[in-house]
Each structure stands twice: as structure tokens, then as C-alpha cells.
Design an enzyme around this catalytic site. Structure first.
Site, PDB file in Angstrom:
ATOM      1  N   GLU A 153      -9.621   7.220   4.706  1.00 39.38           N
ATOM      2  CA  GLU A 153      -8.632   6.801   5.704  1.00 39.38           C
ATOM      3  C   GLU A 153      -8.413   7.858   6.778  1.00 39.38           C
ATOM      4  O   GLU A 153      -8.443   9.044   6.492  1.00 39.38           O
ATOM      5  CB  GLU A 153      -7.287   6.552   5.010  1.00 39.38           C
ATOM      6  CG  GLU A 153      -7.336   5.469   3.983  1.00 39.38           C
ATOM      7  CD  GLU A 153      -6.141   5.561   3.067  1.00 39.38           C
ATOM      8  OE1 GLU A 153      -5.063   5.158   3.479  1.00 39.38           O
ATOM      9  OE2 GLU A 153      -6.303   6.057   1.939  1.00 39.38           O
TER      10      GLU A 153
ATOM     11  N   ASP B  42       0.851  -1.181   0.000  1.00 36.93           N
ATOM     12  CA  ASP B  42       0.000   0.000   0.000  1.00 36.93           C
ATOM     13  C   ASP B  42       0.901   1.251   0.000  1.00 36.93           C
ATOM     14  O   ASP B  42       2.119   1.161   0.162  1.00 36.93           O
ATOM     15  CB  ASP B  42      -0.936  -0.034   1.214  1.00 36.93           C
ATOM     16  CG  ASP B  42      -2.188   0.801   0.995  1.00 36.93           C
ATOM     17  OD1 ASP B  42      -2.189   1.662   0.112  1.00 36.93           O
ATOM     18  OD2 ASP B  42      -3.166   0.596   1.734  1.00 36.93           O
TER      19      ASP B  42
HETATM   20  C1  BGC Z   1      -5.112   2.923   0.452  1.00 33.75           C
HETATM   21  C2  BGC Z   1      -5.394   1.902  -0.605  1.00 33.75           C
HETATM   22  C3  BGC Z   1      -5.358   2.557  -1.959  1.00 33.75           C
HETATM   23  C4  BGC Z   1      -4.042   3.268  -2.151  1.00 33.75           C
HETATM   24  C5  BGC Z   1      -3.937   3.999  -3.457  1.00 33.75           C
HETATM   25  C6  BGC Z   1      -3.861   3.702   0.158  1.00 33.75           C
HETATM   26  O1  BGC Z   1      -3.654   4.710   1.083  1.00 33.75           O
HETATM   27  O2  BGC Z   1      -4.980   2.275   1.694  1.00 33.75           O
HETATM   28  O3  BGC Z   1      -6.632   1.287  -0.372  1.00 33.75           O
HETATM   29  O4  BGC Z   1      -5.541   1.578  -2.940  1.00 33.75           O
HETATM   30  O5  BGC Z   1      -3.856   4.204  -1.128  1.00 33.75           O
HETATM   31  O6  BGC Z   1      -4.692   5.141  -3.465  1.00 33.75           O
HETATM   32  C1  BGC Z   2      -3.585   9.744  -1.547  1.00 35.32           C
HETATM   33  C2  BGC Z   2      -4.353   8.482  -1.324  1.00 35.32           C
HETATM   34  C3  BGC Z   2      -3.626   7.652  -0.359  1.00 35.32           C
HETATM   35  C4  BGC Z   2      -3.329   8.412   0.913  1.00 35.32           C
HETATM   36  C5  BGC Z   2      -2.523   7.597   1.852  1.00 35.32           C
HETATM   37  C6  BGC Z   2      -3.345  10.449  -0.245  1.00 35.32           C
HETATM   38  O1  BGC Z   2      -2.608  11.603  -0.432  1.00 35.32           O
HETATM   39  O2  BGC Z   2      -4.250  10.562  -2.420  1.00 35.32           O
HETATM   40  O3  BGC Z   2      -4.556   7.768  -2.505  1.00 35.32           O
HETATM   41  O4  BGC Z   2      -4.391   6.526  -0.098  1.00 35.32           O
HETATM   42  O5  BGC Z   2      -2.667   9.617   0.649  1.00 35.32           O
HETATM   43  O6  BGC Z   2      -2.250   8.256   3.035  1.00 35.32           O
END
Ligand code: BGC
Ligand code: BGC
Length: 834
Positions: free
Chosen positions: A516, A317
Site C-alpha cells: 500500500e 479495513d
Molecule cells: C489492507 C488490507 C489488509 C489489512 C490487514 C489493510 O491496510 O488494506 O488489505 O487486509 O490492512 O492487514
Molecule cells: C500494517 C498493515 C496495514 C497498514 C495499513 C501497517 O502498519 O502492518 O497490515 O495494512 O499498516 O496502513
């Protein structure tokens, strides 16, 4: 840490009738025949071996690294031989999240050309683009947005899931990507976790019954035929393993569970995923028993690859490799040795490339492991048919923009909405007569972003409005259409006021979008400001108007007051772009009978209090139907049974009041006078600072500060004795957002800082953006937490997340200080150089 794994008896839980596991156990010795590792035929494998033997070590290292389109150019892809790109939640072509579809396709062509025509390139290996198409092709303006997985879990319809997968794949193909980071097969056990809605259910059997169907919908049936030859893309099951077991619902946390639970609960979805030939697996940010999965060779290599026979590629990830013990974002041989084949290094790819190359050259990373990782990536590319596919825009479905949000796709999404709705209460008001006078109230009624949730156009699903969703239908519009078609009338009034007395009211309320971190909550309840529509329900009831409550939410929450007030209560989850699916269930047809019945059943238990692990109000599987008829209601106790007020960890100051355990303090930076503001008006700094109430959003929803700081300067801060650890949020691109209005422009410089422990820590940031705010206007100013870290703050022990200092005169008002993402800010401060 090699773990011993008996045959997966969890498959007996799987209800996927189409899978060979349906009748009992999968025999490990049968795996190779069922799906893996034969994902390519002998000819394809020969080609892979030939390619490998011709690749330079630089090419091999580039192949295992994935960069984000926000931090990489086609020239970089050529120069560093990168094997893959992704668009993270906040990335789009040319830095524009909302870029039109043709720009996505053009960019796909540019990256493809960079991988194929970059001279001298021998052998040329086509690049692969991964995207988070997690509820439809959800990064693209105009795409069909399906309900988030929690709603699909309620629908109990595996066939529907396969159709959704197929449509999603078609829409992805239109813009030229080949790979989606979906389905999320998490089995969440604690719905305080802000990612719980990304999972179908807390029940492993229900999740397992969907996974194979979704993978088939996306990829087509398991076979060695090229995926791209059909209307398909490569899928990814995530986040391996036990992301849904994270302790206290803390994102990127630890799963402190036994191996048995790991296997039976969280491993269950991986059986149908393997059987259906899922091409890729993404590892979790989380740990199992204190060890980050991205560094856990026992789970990644011994279990997933050897035991389950997974022959595709395993990807980390977002910078998750940097969290593995002994690693950082720029270097992580341990993840590669653990069995990760591709590292998602969005912005860190350049340094990671250099360190990995050096580690291969000095033997830290074995050539055998590198070759295995590259071979696995090439097998996925071979299985896609990428070597023959030509440039993205030349492939079938590419550029057929009419397919984005096509009527037949939207019809399936609307069907999914209908099937996902769960009726929790109906004492007889439903179905409504569409010929009646209907009042639609609540702050969520006409808000497509809100009904679509996180991972929609932007990462957190914030910062967008109805105009960004062409072709989509809000809940309000769907109701209005149904009512006006039947000769009734509908009125939209978010606060519930009406001119002419309605026959019934529909009040739409619930959560606002999050993804998240941002969605993690301390207890299972709505933030206070999101409970306002419940007061509207009460008012309407007092006026004798029947109320139907419709809740937009990513999870079951304690909402007993709303359940008591409303005559009917429908949980709509996060329905997506086809809000009309809600009206489909609320109204009767011409003959007075409802056109559809409710079929949604709870995908997880509904709590009786706000406490995780507390008593259940409605069990897993609960859901009323019209066929059941009206049901009597016994009033519920309205006691959340938790001490917190539901504000959420990342909110420090709300509606002009410091959120517990925080305090609002006005002080002199070099000691001396300190005022803790509890009531207003208040005066501090020997009369040189006053704090009064002012309106914002609601009456007295903000505090107004008039400061004449004099010699020692003045500081306004929000602080607490107990430090909080913001390192995770700092890593994840989170910002400190302050909702402010400049009343009297500053006469001296203004800076922002944080405090660690008892002392100010890190250099104060000058933040010229604050001085640039137009006086008299409410604005949300965002400061990336990274800026404080870069200025030397220790983000692991923050006692004052917000501290504003000035040396002159300043008048300003402030209503809210909270963590959030860039798209929620009107102005984002740049980190000062150095
Ligand atoms: C997320 C994933 C996602 C990835 C790409 C990560 O932070 O946990 O689910 O696929 O970012 O955006
Ligand atoms: C991105 C996401 C990613 C996340 C992880 C963001 O800046 O756009 O895709 O999952 O950071 O922390």
C-alpha cells in the site's frame, strides 16, 4: 444514500462454468437458496439467538471489535470481550514478524483460551483470528508462496486457482488461524496504483471466473457443514467496492464512476463470491463519488446485504472507519449504522470499545443494529464450527509443520509460475540449451524477497533476504539447477561481467517489493536505478551475446528499451517462492524441444509509453508461445512520453541528487545565507558549509556535507515551493528514511523537522538516534511521519519533508531521502515524549 439496483447483468460476464450464473442472469429471488443468508442451519441459528439473549452489552460491543496482535494481549481479549484479532502486515508473535510457526500456533491458543476461559464468562464465545494469506500463508517463514494475483490472472486457469486456495487454507490451519483476508477481487483500472498486482486482472470477467474457485478452495463448497471440519478457513472478498477504480491510481482514493460501471466492472466478482458462500467481506478504504465506503449504507446494507443477500459479516479495513465523515479512529457510530459488523481497530480498539459502548448505552447506536452485527459474527463462527473446534492446537492439521512448504504444495506453486509467465518477444533465442554456458545477470536474479513482492513476511515485503525463505528457490538457483542437471554451466554476475564468454545471458530485472501507498507511481515506468540492468543488456548485446530478459514486476510498465535490447522477453510477474518455474520454461529438454510451452496471457494491456491511458503495445490476452515459433521484431520508439523521471512521489533525494521538483538547500535557520546546491563542490554559509560528491552504490552517488555552523546554526533541507499532502502516509505508519553516513560526529545537538508552507512547523525532533550512528558506516535512519505530526506539523502541506539542523560542527554524507517502512530502516527514531 440508497441506490437502486437492477438485477446483476454483470454475471453474464462471469465465465465460472461451475457457477449457476454461468448461463446468464442470477435471479435475485433465488439468492436465498443459492447461498445466503442460510449460512447456518436451524439448530445453529437457535444457538445464536440463545447466545445473544445472554450476552451483556459489553460482550456485544467487544464482539464487533478486532484488534491487532501487536497492540493487544490475551488479557485484554478477556477483559474487553474482543471478538477477533488480526495480524497486520508488520505484526508477529512477540513483535517478531519472522517468528517460527510454533509461536503463531501458541499465540492462537493463548487468544483462544482468553476468549473461552476468562472467568466469569457467560456465555463463552471463541475468538477468530484473521490474517493476510494473500499469496499463500505469506506471513509465515517457510510457507509456500504462490505468484501474486496478477500472475495468476495471466495463467487463465480457474482449476489451478481452486487448488491454490485449498493449499493456502491447509497451511493457515497449521498455525491455528481461521480466517484469511483473501481473495482480493479488485478490478484495477489504473496500474499506477501500488495494489494493482493484488488483483487478478483489469477484466471483470476474468476476475469473476476466479473468485468462486478461490473461495471454494479456501472454504470448501458452500454448505452449512462446519468449515473447520475440513481442511479449510473462512475467506473474505476485498475491498468492497471499486477499490480498483481509484482516481489516478491513488491508494485510498475516490472512485468517480457511474453506478453502471460500479456494478458491471467492480461488482462482477461479488456475484460468484456470494454464490460460493464467501463468509466475510472487507470494505475498501476508498470512496465512491466522494463518500467513504465504510460509511455508505446504500452500498453496504442495501446492496450487499439486502440486494445480494449477503448473510456473513462485513468488516472494515485497517482503521478505515476513522476516515468516515464525522468519525475518527476512536469513535465511529456512522460505520456501524452503515452496516459494518466488525471494525478493524488494530491499535485504536480500546478507545473505540469505550466510545461504542457509550454510544449504544445512550442510543446513538441502536441495539437492533448491534444485535444484527453480533448475530452475523456469531453466524460466521457457527459456520466455521468454532464452538466445537476446541483450541487451535487441538484441531486437524494444527502443528503439522511439515505441511508448510510441503513438496506437493511447492509443486503446485511451481506449476502456477510456469503458467503465469508471459512471453512478449522471442526472435529465436528461446528455448535455451541447458548444456550451454549461461550467464545470469541483473539485480533481481538471486533475490527471493524481490520475486515475492509485498505482503510477504513483512507488510511491504522489504527488510528480508534469502535466509528468511527456507526451502524457497530464487530464479538464479532454478536456472543453475536446470543447467547443471543437463551438463551445462551457469554463472551468476549481477552486473553482467564474465570471465569466460557465455553462450547466452539471462538478465533478471524489474520492480522491488511494495504494498500500500509505497507502490503508487506517477507514471508507468521503472525508477532510474532499476533500469541499470537494461544497460547490462546493451553491453552484452554489443559483445554479441544473446540476451533473454526476465522481468519481475507487479504490473506492465513501459520498458521499450529492454524489449528492443533483449532477443527474448519474459514477464514473470511476482512469482513467489518457486523460482524454478521460470527455468522450466526457458530451457529445452534433451531432445531439443521445450518441456513446457508458454500459456500465460496478459491479464491487462501492456503500455507503449509510460502514460496511463496512453497507447497499447500488447493488448489484453497477448502472449506468444513456442508453438508460434520465433517472431520478427520491429524496434520500438524509446520515448516515455511523460515528463517525470519515474522516481516516484515518495523519493525526494536519490543518488545524491534532489529529485524533481525538490531542491537541496543549505541555509542558516534564522535567515541569511541560502545556498541551493545544483553542482558540486559548492560552498555556503560564508564558507562554513561545503558540499562535495562522494561515492555510495555508484560513483558520486551521495553528497558529503562539512558544516561549521557557528552562531546562527545550519540547516540542510530538501524542499520545494509546491506543498505535498503526506497525511495519508502519516496515517499508514510510513517513515522518512534517510540513508546517511556520519563522517565527523556532531559537536552540538542535531534535530530533524519538516516545513509546512514557508515556515518550519512543529517542534524539531531531537533524534538522539542520529548522534548514535556509528561514524564511517552507511545507515538508513527512519523517522516515523507520526512523530512530526505529534510534534505539531501540519502534514497536509509539507514543503520540506527533510530538514536537518545543528548548532555546531558536523560532517555527514547522504545518498537518499525517501518514504518507506520500518523494516527498511537500520535505526528507527522514537517519537520524543510530549
Ligand atoms: C489492507 C488490507 C489488509 C489489512 C490487514 C489493510 O491496510 O488494506 O488489505 O487486509 O490492512 O492487514
Ligand atoms: C500494517 C498493515 C496495514 C497498514 C495499513 C501497517 O502498519 O502492518 O497490515 O495494512 O499498516 O496502513
Amino acid at each position: 444514500m440508497a441506490i437502486v439496483l437492477p438485477a446483476f447483468s454483470a454475471t453474464s460476464l462471469a465465465q465460472d462454468q461451475s457457477s449457476s450464473a454461468a448461463n446468464g442472469q442470477v435471479h435475485p429471488e433465488r439468492w436465498p437458496e443459492v447461498a445466503y443468508p442460510r449460512i447456518v442451519n436451524a439448530e445453529g441459528e437457535a444457538r445464536i439467538q440463545a447466545l445473544l439473549s445472554h450476552m451483556s452489552v459489553e460482550q456485544k460491543v467487544g464482539q464487533i471489535i478486532q484488534a491487532d496482535i501487536g497492540s493487544v494481549t490475551p488479557d485484554d481479549v478477556c477483559k474487553y470481550h474482543l471478538g477477533s484479532v488480526l495480524n497486520g502486515g508488520n505484526s508477529g508473535p512477540g513483535g517478531n514478524d519472522l517468528a517460527p510457526a510454533h509461536e503463531w500456533l501458541a499465540l492462537a491458543d493463548a487468544f483462544y483460551a482468553a476468549s473461552m476461559e476468562c472467568a466469569p464468562r457467560d456465555p463463552a464465545i471463541p475468538i477468530m483470528w484473521g490474517t493476510d494469506a494473500v499469496h499463500g500463508h505469506s506471513n509465515i517463514v517457510g510457507a509456500t508462496l504462490f505468484p501474486h494475483n496478477v500472475g495468476l490472472g495471466a495463467a487463465r486457469d480457474p482449476d489451478l486457482i481452486e487448488r491454490i486456495g485449498r493449499i493456502t487454507a491447509i497451511e493457515i490451519r497449521v498455525t491455528g488461524q481461521e480466517w484469511t483476508f483473501a481473495p482480493t477481487v479488485t478490478v484495477p483500472q489504473d496500474y499506477r496504483w501500488g495494489r494493482a498486482y493484488e488483483g487478478y486482472s483489469s477484466d471483470p470477467a476474468l476476475v469473476a471466473s476466479y473468485v468462486g474457485r478461490m473461495v471454494r478452495g479456501l472454504q470448501g463448497p458452500p454448505s452449512t457443514a462446519p468449515i473447520l471440519a475440513g481442511p479449510h478457513v473462512a475467506a473474505s472478498t476485498k475491498h468492497f467496492l471499486a477499490d480498483g477504480a481509484t482516481v489516478d491510481g491513488k491508494d485510498q482514493g475516490d472512485a468517480v464512476i457511474s453506478e453502471l460501471e460500479l456494478r458491471l466492472v467492480h461488482g462482477a466478482p461479488y456475484i460468484p463470491a456470494m454464490e460460493s458462500g464467501v463468509a466475510t467481506v472487507m470494505t475498501s478504504f476508498s470512496s465512491w463519488q466522494g463518500v467513504k465506503i465504510a460509511g455508505n449504507k446504500g452500498l453496504v446494507t442495501d446492496v450487499l446485504k439486502d440486494r445480494l443477500g449477503f448473510g456473513g459479516l462485513v468488516i472494515t479495513d485497517w482503521n478505515a472507519h476513522g476516515q468516515v465523515a464525522g468519525c475518527n479512529n476512536a469513535s465511529c457510530p456512522a460505520a456501524i449504522e452503515a452496516g459494518l459488523d466488525m471494525l478493524m481497530a488494530p491499535d485504536s480498539w480500546r478507545d473505540l470499545y469505550a466510545s461504542t459502548l457509550a454510544q449504544v448505552q445512550n442510543g446513538t447506536i441502536s441495539m437492533a443494529r448491534l444485535d444484527d452485527a453480533v448475530a452475523r459474527i456469531l453466524r460466521v463462527k457457527e459456520r466455521l464450527g468454532l464452538f466445537e473446534a476446541g483450541k487451535p492446537s487441538a484441531r486437524p492439521l494444527s502443528g503439522e509443520y511439515d505441511l508448510l512448504g510441503a513438496p506437493e504444495h511447492r509443486a503446485v506453486a511451481r506449476e502456477a509460475v510456469r503458467k503465469s509467465l508471459v512471453l512478449l518477444k522471442n526472435t529465436g533465442v528461446l528455448p535455451l540449451k541447458p548444456s550451454a554456458r549461461i550467464l545470469v545477470a541483473g539485480d533481481g536474479a538471486d533475490d527471493i524477497a524481490r520475486q515475492s513482492g509485498g505482503w510477504t513476511l513483512t507488510w511491504q515485503g522489504t527488510g528480508v533476504d534469502n535466509s528468511d525463505f527456507p526451502g524457497a528457490t530464487s530464479l538464479w538457483r532454478g536456472i543453475e539447477q536446470a543447467v547443471s542437471a543437463a551438463g551445462g554451466s551457469a554463472e551468476l554476475a549481477p552486473d553482467g561481467t564474465f570471465e569466460r564468454r557465455p553462450d547466452a545471458a539471462i538478465v533478471v530485472f524489474g520492480e522491488t517489493p511494495y504494498a500500500e501507498f509505497q507502490g503508487d507511481i506517477p507514471s508507468l515506468q521503472l525508477r532510474p536505478e532499476l533500469r541499470r540492468p537494461i544497460a547490462t543488456m546493451r553491453k552484452l548485446k554489443e559483445a554479441g551475446i544473446p540476451v533473454v530478459a526476465v522481468m519481475i514486476t507487479g504490473r506492465p510498465l513501459y520498458v521499450n528499451e529492454a524489449l528492443n535490447q533483449a532477443d527474448a522477453f519474459v514477464t514473470a510477474w511476482l512469482p513467489g517462492s518457486e523460482g524454478a518455474g521460470v527455468a522450466d520454461l526457458l530451457f529445452a529438454g534433451e531432445d531439443g524441444a521445450p518441456a513446457y510451452d508458454f500459456q500465460g496471457r496478459l491479464p491487462t494491456a501492456w503500455p507503449a509509453t509510460a502514460k496511463h491511458g496512453g497507447p497499447t503495445l500488447f493488448p489484453f490476452g497477448f502472449g506468444q508461445t513456442y508453438a508460434d515459433g520465433p517472431q520478427p521484431w520491429k524496434p520500438l520508439p524509446e520515448d516515455s512520453q511523460v515528463a517525470d523521471d519515474g522516481l516516484g512521489k515518495g523519493v525526494y533525494f536519490d543518488q545524491g541528487v534532489a529529485a524533481a521538483p525538490w531542491s537541496l538547500i543549505v541555509s542558516q535557520p534564522d535567515g541569511g545565507d541560502t545556498l541551493r546546491v545544483t553542482t558540486v563542490p559548492a560552498t555556503g554559509l560564508s564558507g562554513r558549509a561545503t558540499v562535495t560528491a562522494t561515492d555510495h552504490g555508484v560513483q558520486e552517488g551521495a553528497r558529503q556535507f562539512a558544516i561549521e555552523s557557528g552562531e546562527g546554526g545550519a540547516a540542510v533541507e530538501i524542499s520545494s515551493h509546491d506543498p505535498v499532502d503526506l497525511s495519508r502516509e502519516t496515517n499508514g505508519d510510513v517513515l522518512m528514511l534517510a540513508t546517511l553516513r556520519i563522517d565527523t560526529p556532531p559537536t552540538a545537538s542535531v534535530s530533524l523537522s519538516v516545513r509546512c508552507g514557508d515556515a518550519e512547523c512543529g517542534r524539531p525532533l531531537a533524534v538522539p538516534e542520529l548522534r548514535g550512528l556509528e561514524p564511517g558506516q552507511w545507515r538508513v535512519l527512519g523517522v516515523p511521519l507520526k512523530c512530526f505530526a505529534a510534534a505539531g506539523a501540519d502534514m497536509t502541506r509539507i514543503t520540506a519533508p527533510f530538514r536537518l539542523t545543528t548548532g555546531g560542527r558536523l560532517g555527514f554524507s547522504m545518498s537518499r531521502v525517501a518514504l518507506g517502512s520500518a523494516d527498511e530502516a537500520d535505526t528507527v527514531a522514537q517519537c520524543p515524549e510530549g
